[in-house]
Scaffold this motif. Structure first.
Motif, short mmCIF file in Angstrom:
data_model
loop_
_atom_site.label_atom_id
_atom_site.label_comp_id
_atom_site.label_asym_id
_atom_site.label_seq_id
_atom_site.Cartn_x
_atom_site.Cartn_y
_atom_site.Cartn_z
N VAL A 31 0.85 -1.18 0.00
CA VAL A 31 0.00 0.00 0.00
C VAL A 31 0.89 1.24 0.00
O VAL A 31 1.99 1.23 0.55
CB VAL A 31 -0.91 0.00 1.25
CG1 VAL A 31 -1.71 1.26 1.37
CG2 VAL A 31 -1.83 -1.20 1.22
N ALA A 32 0.42 2.31 -0.59
CA ALA A 32 1.19 3.56 -0.62
C ALA A 32 1.34 4.12 0.80
O ALA A 32 0.53 3.85 1.69
CB ALA A 32 0.47 4.58 -1.50
N LEU A 33 2.38 4.91 0.99
CA LEU A 33 2.60 5.55 2.28
C LEU A 33 1.51 6.57 2.54
O LEU A 33 1.15 7.35 1.67
CB LEU A 33 3.96 6.27 2.29
CG LEU A 33 5.18 5.39 2.45
CD1 LEU A 33 6.44 6.21 2.22
CD2 LEU A 33 5.22 4.77 3.83
N THR A 34 1.01 6.57 3.77
CA THR A 34 0.02 7.56 4.18
C THR A 34 0.68 8.55 5.13
O THR A 34 1.84 8.37 5.52
CB THR A 34 -1.17 6.89 4.89
OG1 THR A 34 -0.68 6.27 6.09
CG2 THR A 34 -1.85 5.86 4.01
N VAL A 35 -0.06 9.58 5.50
CA VAL A 35 0.46 10.57 6.44
C VAL A 35 0.82 9.89 7.76
O VAL A 35 1.88 10.14 8.35
CB VAL A 35 -0.56 11.71 6.66
CG1 VAL A 35 -0.13 12.63 7.78
CG2 VAL A 35 -0.75 12.49 5.37
#
Length: 81
Positions: A31-35
Motif C-alpha cells: 500500500v502507498a505511504l500515508t500521512v
C-alpha cells in the motif's frame, strides 16, 4: 497558539510528503505511504533509538503489505455479495 501553528505546519509537511512520494501501482503487493505511516517512520527513525533502521523499515513494509492483503480481501468479499 504557537503549538497549534506548529502542529498545522507539521501536518502540512507530512501531507506534502505523502502526496509527493512515489505511489506503487494499484496491483502491487504494498500500500502507498500515508500521512500516518510517514509520521510513524519519522518518529521511529529520528526520535526513538530502540530499534535499528533496518528493523523499522522491515516493519513498515510488513505493515503496508498486510494492509494491501486486507484491502484485497475486503474488495473481493464485497464483489462476491
Amino acid at each position: 497558539m504557537r503549538l497549534v501553528r506548529l502542529a498545522m505546519l507539521t501536518l502540512a509537511v507530512l501531507t506534502i510528503l505523502a502526496a509527493t512520494t512515489q505511489q506503487p501501482n494499484t496491483d502491487s503487493e504494498i500500500v502507498a505511504l500515508t500521512v500516518a505511516d510517514i509520521r510513524r517512520l519519522l518518529y521511529a527513525l529520528v526520535l526513538a533509538v530502540t530499534l535499528s533502521p533496518e528493523q523499522i523499515l522491515h516493519w513498515s513494509i510488513w505493515r503496508r503489505t498486510a494492509r494491501a492483503r486486507a484491502r484485497r480481501a475486503h474488495y473481493q468479499r464485497r464483489q462476491a455479495n
